[in-house]
Scaffold this motif. Sequence first.
Motif, PDB file in Angstrom:
ATOM      1  N   ALA A   1     -53.908 161.928 123.449  1.00 59.51           N
ATOM      2  CA  ALA A   1     -52.754 161.166 123.939  1.00 59.51           C
ATOM      3  C   ALA A   1     -52.049 160.457 122.782  1.00 59.51           C
ATOM      4  CB  ALA A   1     -53.184 160.164 125.002  1.00 59.51           C
ATOM      5  N   ILE A   2     -52.812 159.899 121.873  1.00 59.51           N
ATOM      6  CA  ILE A   2     -52.216 159.225 120.716  1.00 59.51           C
ATOM      7  C   ILE A   2     -51.526 160.242 119.822  1.00 59.51           C
ATOM      8  CG2 ILE A   2     -52.735 157.925 118.603  1.00 59.51           C
ATOM      9  CD1 ILE A   2     -54.871 156.416 120.222  1.00 59.51           C
ATOM     10  N   LYS A   3     -52.121 161.418 119.670  1.00 60.62           N
ATOM     11  CA  LYS A   3     -51.481 162.468 118.869  1.00 60.62           C
ATOM     12  C   LYS A   3     -50.152 162.890 119.489  1.00 60.62           C
ATOM     13  CE  LYS A   3     -55.457 164.525 116.602  1.00 60.62           C
ATOM     14  NZ  LYS A   3     -56.144 165.782 116.284  1.00 60.62           N
ATOM     15  N   HIS A   4     -50.106 162.989 120.815  1.00 62.10           N
ATOM     16  CA  HIS A   4     -48.843 163.347 121.469  1.00 62.10           C
ATOM     17  C   HIS A   4     -47.774 162.290 121.233  1.00 62.10           C
ATOM     18  CE1 HIS A   4     -49.778 167.083 123.455  1.00 62.10           C
ATOM     19  NE2 HIS A   4     -50.863 166.571 124.000  1.00 62.10           N
ATOM     20  N   VAL A   5     -48.151 161.022 121.366  1.00 55.40           N
ATOM     21  CA  VAL A   5     -47.196 159.937 121.121  1.00 55.40           C
ATOM     22  C   VAL A   5     -46.691 160.025 119.684  1.00 55.40           C
ATOM     23  CG1 VAL A   5     -46.938 157.432 120.914  1.00 55.40           C
ATOM     24  CG2 VAL A   5     -48.103 158.411 122.906  1.00 55.40           C
ATOM     25  N   ALA A   6     -47.603 160.213 118.741  1.00 51.60           N
ATOM     26  CA  ALA A   6     -47.209 160.306 117.331  1.00 51.60           C
ATOM     27  C   ALA A   6     -46.313 161.519 117.091  1.00 51.60           C
ATOM     28  CB  ALA A   6     -48.455 160.387 116.446  1.00 51.60           C
ATOM     29  N   ARG A   7     -46.629 162.641 117.723  1.00 54.63           N
ATOM     30  CA  ARG A   7     -45.840 163.867 117.532  1.00 54.63           C
ATOM     31  C   ARG A   7     -44.420 163.695 118.076  1.00 54.63           C
ATOM     32  NH1 ARG A   7     -49.154 166.824 119.829  1.00 54.63           N
ATOM     33  NH2 ARG A   7     -50.423 167.289 118.008  1.00 54.63           N
TER      34      ARG A   7
ATOM     35  N   LYS B   1     -45.624 173.330 125.073  1.00 54.66           N
ATOM     36  CA  LYS B   1     -44.704 173.666 126.159  1.00 54.66           C
ATOM     37  C   LYS B   1     -45.283 173.366 127.532  1.00 54.66           C
ATOM     38  CE  LYS B   1     -42.369 176.948 123.303  1.00 54.66           C
ATOM     39  NZ  LYS B   1     -42.053 178.285 122.960  1.00 54.66           N
ATOM     40  N   GLN B   2     -46.495 172.874 127.578  1.00 55.12           N
ATOM     41  CA  GLN B   2     -47.130 172.544 128.845  1.00 55.12           C
ATOM     42  C   GLN B   2     -47.805 171.192 128.723  1.00 55.12           C
ATOM     43  OE1 GLN B   2     -49.784 175.702 129.881  1.00 55.12           O
ATOM     44  NE2 GLN B   2     -48.149 177.184 130.153  1.00 55.12           N
ATOM     45  N   GLY B   3     -48.178 170.658 129.853  1.00 55.69           N
ATOM     46  CA  GLY B   3     -48.903 169.397 129.846  1.00 55.69           C
ATOM     47  C   GLY B   3     -48.011 168.206 130.093  1.00 55.69           C
ATOM     48  N   GLU B   4     -48.610 167.067 129.943  1.00 56.13           N
ATOM     49  CA  GLU B   4     -47.983 165.792 130.278  1.00 56.13           C
ATOM     50  C   GLU B   4     -46.714 165.492 129.474  1.00 56.13           C
ATOM     51  OE1 GLU B   4     -49.468 161.151 130.347  1.00 56.13           O
ATOM     52  OE2 GLU B   4     -50.936 162.754 130.196  1.00 56.13           O
TER      53      GLU B   4
ATOM     54  N   TYR C   1     -41.084 167.299 124.925  1.00 55.19           N
ATOM     55  CA  TYR C   1     -40.976 168.306 123.869  1.00 55.19           C
ATOM     56  C   TYR C   1     -39.786 169.228 124.117  1.00 55.19           C
ATOM     57  CZ  TYR C   1     -45.645 166.935 122.235  1.00 55.19           C
ATOM     58  OH  TYR C   1     -46.720 166.245 121.745  1.00 55.19           O
ATOM     59  N   ALA C   2     -39.558 169.602 125.371  1.00 52.90           N
ATOM     60  CA  ALA C   2     -38.409 170.461 125.693  1.00 52.90           C
ATOM     61  C   ALA C   2     -37.101 169.737 125.380  1.00 52.90           C
ATOM     62  CB  ALA C   2     -38.462 170.888 127.164  1.00 52.90           C
ATOM     63  N   GLU C   3     -37.045 168.449 125.694  1.00 56.12           N
ATOM     64  CA  GLU C   3     -35.847 167.661 125.367  1.00 56.12           C
ATOM     65  C   GLU C   3     -35.623 167.622 123.857  1.00 56.12           C
ATOM     66  OE1 GLU C   3     -34.135 163.092 125.583  1.00 56.12           O
ATOM     67  OE2 GLU C   3     -36.081 163.541 126.496  1.00 56.12           O
TER      68      GLU C   3
END
Length: 138
Positions: free
Chosen positions: A46-52, A76-79, A84-86
């Motif tokens: 979750a932290i990696k996603h926020v950072a990404r 392209k999938q997940g929470e 990411y698409a935006e």
Amino acid sequence: LQTDYPKTTYAALAGLAMAKAEVDSNNLTEAARQLEWVLANASEEAIKHVARVRLARVYLAEAKFDQTLALIESYKQGEFAAQYAELRGDAFHALKKDDQAREAYANAIKLAANNPQQSQYLQMKLDNLAIATAGSKS
């Protein structure tokens, strides 16, 4: 903290906080460095996603559009898929690839179907893209 305890959640959160402070000071290069550190060292996805997501936004602000796309390409999938698409749409729009931007924004709207506020915001981006495209043809 990052030197002595790099794999802790606290170090990752400190990296996110330092990146925010750097963005607030308009030091995007240092903000990117902090976020890249978090991506390389955080143990929680979750932290990696926020950072990404934040790093992609910094790259967009630095006009590093190809780097933005490379960073988020496989997500392209997940929470976080709608975000990411935006971001893909934003990068494609900045690259003047409006057909791909339109596709990315439409996909983001589908992925954000359970979030009406986000869907409306994305629809506005898609509508603005259509207006910008129509304006450039006249």
